[in-house]
Structure formats: C-alpha cells, structure tokens
Design an enzyme around this catalytic site. Structure first.
Site, PDB file in Angstrom:
ATOM      1  N   GLU A 172      -8.630 -33.269 -13.578  1.00  0.00           N
ATOM      2  CA  GLU A 172      -9.931 -32.700 -13.938  1.00  0.00           C
ATOM      3  C   GLU A 172     -10.072 -31.257 -13.497  1.00  0.00           C
ATOM      4  OE1 GLU A 172     -13.235 -35.126 -12.591  1.00  0.00           O
ATOM      5  OE2 GLU A 172     -13.288 -36.207 -14.475  1.00  0.00           O
ATOM      6  N   HIS A 232      12.363 -49.054 -12.614  1.00  0.00           N
ATOM      7  CA  HIS A 232      12.913 -49.997 -13.584  1.00  0.00           C
ATOM      8  C   HIS A 232      12.226 -49.875 -14.941  1.00  0.00           C
ATOM      9  CE1 HIS A 232      15.322 -52.085 -10.501  1.00  0.00           C
ATOM     10  NE2 HIS A 232      14.357 -51.629  -9.717  1.00  0.00           N
ATOM     11  N   LYS A 283     -18.071 -38.569 -24.720  1.00  0.00           N
ATOM     12  CA  LYS A 283     -19.364 -39.158 -24.368  1.00  0.00           C
ATOM     13  C   LYS A 283     -20.390 -38.931 -25.476  1.00  0.00           C
ATOM     14  CE  LYS A 283     -18.985 -38.785 -19.347  1.00  0.00           C
ATOM     15  NZ  LYS A 283     -19.489 -38.101 -18.172  1.00  0.00           N
TER      16      LYS A 283
HETATM   17  O1  PA5 Z   1     -15.259 -35.080 -10.210  1.00  0.00           O
HETATM   18  C1  PA5 Z   1     -16.256 -35.361 -10.856  1.00  0.00           C
HETATM   19  O2  PA5 Z   1     -17.300 -34.688 -10.771  1.00  0.00           O
HETATM   20  C2  PA5 Z   1     -16.311 -36.572 -11.757  1.00  0.00           C
HETATM   21  O3  PA5 Z   1     -15.081 -37.144 -11.939  1.00  0.00           O
HETATM   22  C3  PA5 Z   1     -17.262 -37.604 -11.196  1.00  0.00           C
HETATM   23  O4  PA5 Z   1     -16.866 -37.966  -9.904  1.00  0.00           O
HETATM   24  C4  PA5 Z   1     -17.372 -38.867 -12.041  1.00  0.00           C
HETATM   25  O5  PA5 Z   1     -17.539 -38.554 -13.384  1.00  0.00           O
HETATM   26  C5  PA5 Z   1     -18.530 -39.743 -11.574  1.00  0.00           C
HETATM   27  O6  PA5 Z   1     -19.731 -39.032 -11.659  1.00  0.00           O
HETATM   28  P1  PA5 Z   1     -21.108 -39.580 -11.114  1.00  0.00           P
HETATM   29  O7  PA5 Z   1     -21.015 -39.693  -9.633  1.00  0.00           O
HETATM   30  O8  PA5 Z   1     -22.144 -38.576 -11.507  1.00  0.00           O
HETATM   31  O9  PA5 Z   1     -21.327 -40.929 -11.728  1.00  0.00           O
END
Ligand code: PA5
Length: 421
Positions: free
Chosen positions: A278, A299, A411
């Site tokens: 990310e 494997h 989304k």
């Molecule tokens: O790093 C990030 O910001 C995201 O991966 C969030 O951790 C993830 O999408 C979960 O988000 P939230 O805590 O708002 O549900």
C-alpha cells in the site's frame, strides 16, 4: 538487547559494493529527512517517535485496560482489517497467548462461512470485543461489528455494552456511537495511517489482552529507533536495505519475497506485505511484495525461484533462536531417514534454510535479516525497522508512502452494486 542485523548475500554479482556505496552516498540526505520526519507528512508521522503512542504512560494505560478484560474474558474478538488487525495478529500468532484469554479475529472478510464459524466458537464462553476502525466506513469491520453486537446483545442483554471496546478516531461517528451506547472508547491515532499503527493502541491493546509483554515491544522499537538515529549514512542498515531494494527494482526485479522457515511468521509476512504494497505501489511504480512460507512453498514455487524469470529477489528472515525443539528418534522402521537419527527438527530446518539461501543467492541477490529470537523485543525492532525502511524506500522511489488512493477504485463499483448512497 539482542539486535536484529542485515546482510546482503549475492553470489550472482548483480550488485557491487561500489555501486551500493555510491547510491548510499547519493541518498544520504534522504536518511536525515526520514529520521526526523518531513513537514509535508507531519499528519502521518505519529509512529516515528515511538514515545508518542507507546511511551510509558500509554503502555500502562493499555495494560490496565487489558487487565480488566483479562479478569472476566475467555475470548476476545478483534474486529478489524488491514492495518487495524495485522500487527497484533502477527505477534499473537508467533508468540501465542499467555493466560486465560484466547484471541479470535473477525471483521476481516465478507465470507458468511467465516463469520458463522467465529460466532459458533463463542458459544458458552465469556466474550469481549474490540472493534478497530480508523474511519468506520470500511465494510468488513462494519458488518462484522453488527454481527458480533447481535450475538453480544443476545448473550448479555443490556449489560453487553460493558464488554465492547472501540478503537476509533476522535470526533468520528464511531466515537458518537460509543457515547450513545456506552462502549469504551480508545483513541485511534489521528496522525497514523492504519498500516503504521503497530506501536499504538491499535496494535498494542489487543496484544496486551493476549498477555504479550507490550512494554518489551515498545522497548525493542525504541532500541531500533535509537540505532537508526545514531547510525551515519555510510553505516545505516535502513539506508542500505532501501538502496538495495531500489537498485534491484531499477535492474528489473519487480517483486520482493519475504521468506521464512518458521510458519508462525505467516501473519507477520501479511503485515509486511500490506505495509509495502500500500505504501509503494502507486503511480505505476513499486516492488510487489510477496512471501515464501518455507519449507512448504519450496515445494510449490521453489522451481520458479531457482530457474524461472528473474523478476523476484528475496529477503530471508533468519530466526536464530526459535525456542523450540523436537528430536527425531529412530523407531527401527526402515524408512531410509536414518541419516537424521538424533537430529532436532530445528537443526534440520536450519540446514534447509542455509541450503536455500546458498542456492537462491547464486541466481539473484538475497538479503538476510537476522532475528535473534521469537520474542517481544525483536517484534518491536522489526515493526519499527520496516516502517522506517518503508518510508525511506518510498521516498527514494518518489511516491507518497502514506496514502492509498488506488484502494478506492473497486469500492466505488462495490458500493454501487450494494446500493450505498
Ligand atoms: O493502511 C491503511 O490505512 C489501510 O490499510 C487500513 O488499515 C484498512 O483499510 C482498514 O481501515 P479502517 O481502520 O478505516 O477500517
């Protein structure tokens, strides 16, 4: 404190020492900026100074809150996804719960089968739940929380609210919900994005409920911060790693594989995968993070790694003291494994590890990250080291490590199908 260390093993000569030194000199100014944080990212750097969310006062607070839960709970369900559960899960899976409470994980899938299984496992047990959500719009924890609330209301009636702790941001809709319904509210740092929250209430509170020594996690992280602050650019482990990763990316390697021979690091690898995926994968750039759960995956993908196209390089976690032992005795059945008589699984695993790194490094460069033990201090060091390297690597790559605009695309389509306004 026993510290983690790093070494490049490159029998294939993709990288020369001169090249690496040259690049480290070129990027030395970046190291200074990352050590203290840049103004442009000040709203995302709450993790950089470990004390801000994992200082002594906070640790005591998380521990006291956890002690209350541990007095009454058999099961503690953590409802969260991505950065909101991976760090805690990494530590709990590797070290294990100590004491009376078992941790369960929910809110990280949309599978009916998964939620049904979690709920079935709660029957007849004393349950507490912790919803963790930064913006409380994410679908998985949102519906997971609903399902768990229904269960809790049925089991505990109006008293259920005392068993609900929500980790959310100040001023959010979730905070209002807590006030209205009487849930305990724990702050989700406004100045840390989900994947960087290992050393904050998001990661540390559930760990404390599991009986993990979170003071030692914080101590490990602080020790690593100190080391990274003190090291000059020419000796910096973080800069060297970030430079090696970038040089290999520039030479056409598109993926970094985090490989380990202790399957209990699977959840740590998932945490690492999210952190780098990310943070770096944007603007059509970045190394794809994947992991090798060895020896099992040797494997399945071992052939590709050794003989396939040169698109992957590897970082090995070398877990030096696993703290486990099982000696293989001869049971007088002629199974042709006599050469292993009296050997420990741990010893055999090490032989497999050393053999693999020798073989793989003849084909592509391998980085070895030596981890002295499976314990809290080393997890603290690992979390801090990787968050720091991630920030530095993204800077060298030329991307913003702290946003994730790409995750919104699917989304939009999903919410349209589900009729969300
Ligand atoms: O790093 C990030 O910001 C995201 O991966 C969030 O951790 C993830 O999408 C979960 O988000 P939230 O805590 O708002 O549900």
């Amino acid at each position: 404190m026993k510290e983690i260390s790093m070494e490049l093993i490159d029998g294939s000569s993709w990288l020369t020492t001169e090249e690496i030194t040259g690049k480290m000199e070129e990027y030395a100014p970046y190291l200074d900026e990352v050590k203290y944080g840049e103004k442009q990212y000040e709203d995302n750097l709450g993790w950089l100074n470990v004390d801000e969310w994992a200082g002594e006062k906070w640790i005591t607070y998380y521990q006291e809150l956890a002690a209350d839960v541990r007095k009454n709970a058999d099961v503690f369900v953590v409802i969260g996804i991505g950065g909101s559960n991976q760090a805690a899960r990494a530590v709990v899976d590797a070290i294990g719960e100590t004491g009376p409470v078992t941790i369960k994980w929910a809110g990280n899938s949309i599978s009916a089968n998964s939620i049904r299984n979690v709920l079935q496992e709660l029957e007849g047990r004393s349950v507490y739940i912790n919803l963790i959500a930064k913006n409380f719009e994410t679908l998985e924890p949102g519906i997971g929380f609903r399902a768990l609330r229904s269960f809790m209301k049925k089991e505990y009636g109006d008293e259920y609210a005392k068993r609900v702790i929500c980790t959310g941001t100040a001023g959010s809709h979730l905070e209002k919900l807590c006030k209205v319904n009487g849930f305990h509210f724990l702050p989700f740092p406004l100045n840390i994005g989900g994947r960087f929250t290992a050393l904050s209430p998001v990661g540390l509170f559930p760990m404390a409920v599991a009986g993990i020594n979170i003071g030692a996690i914080a101590a490990g992280a602080k020790c690593m911060r100190q080391k990274l602050l003190e090291e000059s650019a020419s000796e910096s482990m973080a800069l060297k790693y970030a430079v090696i990763r970038n040089m290999l990316y520039q030479k056409g390697f598109g993926m970094e594989m985090l490989s380990y021979f202790e399957p209990r690091y699977f959840r740590f690898a998932k945490w690492w995968m999210q952190l780098f995926g990310e943070s770096e994968g944007k603007d059509n750039k970045g190394l794809y993070p994947l992991f090798g759960n060895f020896s099992e995956d040797l494997h399945s993908v071992g052939q590709f790694l050794q003989d396939g196209s040169n698109i992957i390089f590897e970082t090995f976690l070398d877990i030096q003291n696993t703290g486990a032992s099982y000696v293989l005795h001869n049971d007088h059945v002629d199974d042709l494994f006599d050469y292993l008589d009296g050997k420990d699984f741990d010893e055999i695993n090490r032989a497999a590890f050393e053999a693999t790194i020798t073989a793989h490094s003849k084909k592509f460069p391998c980085v070895k990250l030596s981890v002295p033990a499976v314990d809290e201090e080393t997890f603290g060091q690992l979390f801090y080291f990787y968050e720091f390297v991630c920030y530095l690597s993204a800077k060298i790559l030329g991307v913003n490590p702290f946003d994730q605009p790409g995750v919104e695309a699917y989304k939009e389509h999903m919410f349209q199908r589900l009729g969300k306004n």
